[in-house]
Design a protein around this motif. Structure first.
Motif, PDB file in Angstrom:
ATOM      1  N   ARG A  10       0.843  -1.197   0.000  1.00  0.00           N
ATOM      2  CA  ARG A  10       0.000   0.000   0.000  1.00  0.00           C
ATOM      3  C   ARG A  10       0.876   1.244   0.000  1.00  0.00           C
ATOM      4  N   TYR A  11       0.701   2.061  -1.040  1.00  0.00           N
ATOM      5  CA  TYR A  11       1.393   3.347  -1.057  1.00  0.00           C
ATOM      6  C   TYR A  11       0.675   4.315  -0.132  1.00  0.00           C
ATOM      7  N   ALA A  12       1.429   5.055   0.677  1.00  0.00           N
ATOM      8  CA  ALA A  12       0.833   6.007   1.617  1.00  0.00           C
ATOM      9  C   ALA A  12      -0.083   6.978   0.863  1.00  0.00           C
ATOM     10  N   GLN A  13       0.388   7.530  -0.234  1.00  0.00           N
ATOM     11  CA  GLN A  13      -0.415   8.491  -1.013  1.00  0.00           C
ATOM     12  C   GLN A  13      -0.827   7.854  -2.324  1.00  0.00           C
ATOM     13  N   GLY A  14      -1.294   6.612  -2.279  1.00  0.00           N
ATOM     14  CA  GLY A  14      -1.611   5.954  -3.549  1.00  0.00           C
ATOM     15  C   GLY A  14      -2.377   4.672  -3.325  1.00  0.00           C
ATOM     16  N   PRO A  15      -2.393   3.830  -4.342  1.00  0.00           N
ATOM     17  CA  PRO A  15      -3.225   2.626  -4.307  1.00  0.00           C
ATOM     18  C   PRO A  15      -2.628   1.515  -3.442  1.00  0.00           C
ATOM     19  N   GLU A  16      -3.483   0.549  -3.114  1.00  0.00           N
ATOM     20  CA  GLU A  16      -2.992  -0.700  -2.552  1.00  0.00           C
ATOM     21  C   GLU A  16      -2.965  -1.724  -3.681  1.00  0.00           C
ATOM     22  N   SER A  36       1.185  -0.287 -18.069  1.00  0.00           N
ATOM     23  CA  SER A  36       1.821   0.734 -17.244  1.00  0.00           C
ATOM     24  C   SER A  36       0.917   1.045 -16.048  1.00  0.00           C
ATOM     25  N   GLY A  37       1.486   1.081 -14.851  1.00  0.00           N
ATOM     26  CA  GLY A  37       0.705   1.357 -13.650  1.00  0.00           C
ATOM     27  C   GLY A  37       0.128   0.123 -12.985  1.00  0.00           C
ATOM     28  N   SER A  38       0.423  -1.080 -13.514  1.00  0.00           N
ATOM     29  CA  SER A  38      -0.172  -2.291 -12.939  1.00  0.00           C
ATOM     30  C   SER A  38       0.612  -2.804 -11.726  1.00  0.00           C
ATOM     31  N   GLY A  39       1.789  -2.252 -11.458  1.00  0.00           N
ATOM     32  CA  GLY A  39       2.516  -2.626 -10.237  1.00  0.00           C
ATOM     33  C   GLY A  39       3.797  -3.405 -10.461  1.00  0.00           C
ATOM     34  N   LYS A  40       4.290  -3.444 -11.707  1.00  0.00           N
ATOM     35  CA  LYS A  40       5.504  -4.217 -11.997  1.00  0.00           C
ATOM     36  C   LYS A  40       6.717  -3.678 -11.224  1.00  0.00           C
ATOM     37  N   SER A  41       6.910  -2.371 -11.285  1.00  0.00           N
ATOM     38  CA  SER A  41       8.076  -1.791 -10.601  1.00  0.00           C
ATOM     39  C   SER A  41       7.943  -1.936  -9.086  1.00  0.00           C
ATOM     40  N   THR A  42       6.710  -1.847  -8.605  1.00  0.00           N
ATOM     41  CA  THR A  42       6.484  -2.027  -7.165  1.00  0.00           C
ATOM     42  C   THR A  42       6.886  -3.435  -6.742  1.00  0.00           C
ATOM     43  N   LEU A  43       6.472  -4.431  -7.525  1.00  0.00           N
ATOM     44  CA  LEU A  43       6.811  -5.816  -7.170  1.00  0.00           C
ATOM     45  C   LEU A  43       8.330  -6.039  -7.250  1.00  0.00           C
ATOM     46  N   LYS A 213      -4.777  -4.915 -14.498  1.00  0.00           N
ATOM     47  CA  LYS A 213      -4.885  -3.473 -14.254  1.00  0.00           C
ATOM     48  C   LYS A 213      -5.375  -3.259 -12.827  1.00  0.00           C
ATOM     49  N   LEU A 214      -4.881  -2.220 -12.185  1.00  0.00           N
ATOM     50  CA  LEU A 214      -5.386  -1.892 -10.847  1.00  0.00           C
ATOM     51  C   LEU A 214      -6.861  -1.533 -10.955  1.00  0.00           C
ATOM     52  N   MET A 215      -7.631  -1.931  -9.919  1.00  0.00           N
ATOM     53  CA  MET A 215      -9.052  -1.628  -9.958  1.00  0.00           C
ATOM     54  C   MET A 215      -9.268  -0.131  -9.808  1.00  0.00           C
ATOM     55  N   ASN A 218      -9.381   1.301  -6.375  1.00  0.00           N
ATOM     56  CA  ASN A 218      -8.065   1.565  -5.825  1.00  0.00           C
ATOM     57  C   ASN A 218      -7.539   2.922  -6.262  1.00  0.00           C
ATOM     58  N   GLU A 219      -7.680   3.158  -7.565  1.00  0.00           N
ATOM     59  CA  GLU A 219      -7.169   4.407  -8.113  1.00  0.00           C
ATOM     60  C   GLU A 219      -7.916   5.586  -7.484  1.00  0.00           C
ATOM     61  N   ALA A 220      -9.230   5.392  -7.247  1.00  0.00           N
ATOM     62  CA  ALA A 220     -10.034   6.479  -6.698  1.00  0.00           C
ATOM     63  C   ALA A 220      -9.603   6.828  -5.273  1.00  0.00           C
ATOM     64  N   ALA A 221      -8.984   5.855  -4.608  1.00  0.00           N
ATOM     65  CA  ALA A 221      -8.578   6.064  -3.216  1.00  0.00           C
ATOM     66  C   ALA A 221      -7.359   6.963  -3.111  1.00  0.00           C
ATOM     67  N   ARG A 222      -6.784   7.345  -4.257  1.00  0.00           N
ATOM     68  CA  ARG A 222      -5.534   8.101  -4.199  1.00  0.00           C
ATOM     69  C   ARG A 222      -5.753   9.541  -3.807  1.00  0.00           C
TER      70      ARG A 222
HETATM   71  P1  ADP Z   1       4.344  -0.257 -13.401  1.00  0.00           P
HETATM   72  O1  ADP Z   1       5.801  -0.443 -13.097  1.00  0.00           O
HETATM   73  O2  ADP Z   1       3.631  -1.515 -13.774  1.00  0.00           O
HETATM   74  O3  ADP Z   1       4.124   0.822 -14.409  1.00  0.00           O
HETATM   75  P2  ADP Z   1       4.217   0.852 -10.718  1.00  0.00           P
HETATM   76  O4  ADP Z   1       4.602  -0.242  -9.801  1.00  0.00           O
HETATM   77  O5  ADP Z   1       5.230   1.888 -11.020  1.00  0.00           O
HETATM   78  O6  ADP Z   1       3.607   0.237 -12.051  1.00  0.00           O
HETATM   79  O7  ADP Z   1       2.952   1.606 -10.113  1.00  0.00           O
HETATM   80  C1  ADP Z   1       1.807   0.891  -9.653  1.00  0.00           C
HETATM   81  C2  ADP Z   1       0.777   1.877  -9.108  1.00  0.00           C
HETATM   82  O8  ADP Z   1       1.298   2.506  -7.933  1.00  0.00           O
HETATM   83  C3  ADP Z   1       0.412   3.017 -10.062  1.00  0.00           C
HETATM   84  O9  ADP Z   1      -0.948   3.293  -9.887  1.00  0.00           O
HETATM   85  C4  ADP Z   1       1.266   4.154  -9.577  1.00  0.00           C
HETATM   86  O10 ADP Z   1       0.665   5.381  -9.876  1.00  0.00           O
HETATM   87  C5  ADP Z   1       1.310   3.917  -8.093  1.00  0.00           C
HETATM   88  N1  ADP Z   1       2.551   4.417  -7.482  1.00  0.00           N
HETATM   89  C6  ADP Z   1       3.822   4.109  -7.851  1.00  0.00           C
HETATM   90  N2  ADP Z   1       4.716   4.728  -7.069  1.00  0.00           N
HETATM   91  C7  ADP Z   1       4.001   5.452  -6.172  1.00  0.00           C
HETATM   92  C8  ADP Z   1       4.346   6.325  -5.083  1.00  0.00           C
HETATM   93  N3  ADP Z   1       5.619   6.554  -4.744  1.00  0.00           N
HETATM   94  N4  ADP Z   1       3.335   6.902  -4.376  1.00  0.00           N
HETATM   95  C9  ADP Z   1       2.037   6.665  -4.700  1.00  0.00           C
HETATM   96  N5  ADP Z   1       1.652   5.853  -5.698  1.00  0.00           N
HETATM   97  C10 ADP Z   1       2.603   5.257  -6.432  1.00  0.00           C
END
Ligand code: ADP
Ligand code: MG
Length: 222
Positions: A10-16, A36-43, A213-215, A218-222
């Motif tokens: 869960r991002y503090a200022q973003g989606p879970e 893009s935005g599906s969470g690859k970099s997060t994982l 894709k993120l639901m 989730n996006e609305a919760a940002r």
């Molecule tokens: P991808 O690599 O698949 O493009 P990310 O993992 O970068 O996806 O991002 C997944 C989701 O988390 C997106 O909705 C993105 O906007 C959000 N997100 C990424 N980094 C942050 C952050 N530092 N704070 C808040 N939300 C973030």
């Protein structure tokens, strides 16, 4: 060996983001795909121990990351992990060779010049060793970042969008290098990409994990 169980971030200022469960045998590489935005970099950041999961279990190369102290995690990262981030983070002020010495210096280790030479040679970078990053093409800079990730013979090799901004030929070369380097070093490869060329080139060797894709909720919760 890679295991995901009920993993969430869960991002503090973003989606879970909730990730599907997964269990891969030792040595089996992984391809993370999704829009893009599906969470690859997060994982990938979770797998690299750069972010901590908000729930669930993540096991990478024998370590359960959530159970490690920050200090143990740093040690694990240094010992096991090679990471090629999407932004390559080469030091602009340093030559290619000095960029490759930096990981040793920042870990308080003696610089292994023989290993640096070996990788410069293997990645055909010798002639570029005295150059600075702004004097390199993107494909060359990517090879330097790959060399840097391989220096300490990692068991896990993670790369985020390794073909971004590369033409077909350079993309093919970058993927060959990654897969060949992983094979030669006995490293497990994890690639995150939205580039369909990657699946075409390496789909056969890597387990395919497609992030939905993120639901919208989730996006609305940002
Ligand atoms: P991808 O690599 O698949 O493009 P990310 O993992 O970068 O996806 O991002 C997944 C989701 O988390 C997106 O909705 C993105 O906007 C959000 N997100 C990424 N980094 C942050 C952050 N530092 N704070 C808040 N939300 C973030
Ligand atoms: Mg990304």
């Amino acid at each position: 060996m890679i295991v995901l169980q009920g993993l969430r971030y869960r991002y503090a200022q973003g989606p879970e983001i909730a990730f599907a469960d997964l269990s891969l045998p030792p040595g089996q590489g992984l391809l993370l795909r999704g829009a893009s935005g599906s969470g690859k970099s997060t994982l990938l950041a979770l797998m690299a121990g750069l972010l901590s999961a908000s729930a669930g279990r993540l096991e990478m190369a024998g370590a359960e990351l959530g159970r490690l102290s920050p200090r143990q995690r740093d040690a694990w990262r240094g010992a096991c992990l090679g990471f090629v981030p999407q932004r390559l983070h080469l030091s602009a002020a340093l030559t290619v060779r000095d960029n490759l010495a930096l990981p040793y210096l920042s870990a308080g280790l003696p610089v292994d010049h023989a290993r640096i030479d070996e990788l410069l040679q293997r990645l055909e970078l010798q002639a570029l060793a005295p150059r600075r990053p702004h004097q390199l093409s993107l494909g060359q800079a990517q090879r330097v970042a790959l060399a840097r990730a391989l220096l300490r013979r990692p068991k896990l090799l993670l790369a985020d969008e390794p073909t971004a901004n590369l033409d077909d030929e350079s993309a093919g070369a970058a993927l060959n290098l990654l897969s060949q380097a992983a094979r030669e070093q006995g490293a497990t490869l994890v690639l995150a990409t939205h580039d369909s060329r990657v699946a075409q080139a390496l789909g056969g060797e890597l387990h395919d994990m497609r992030l939905p894709k993120l639901m919208a909720m989730n996006e609305a919760a940002r």
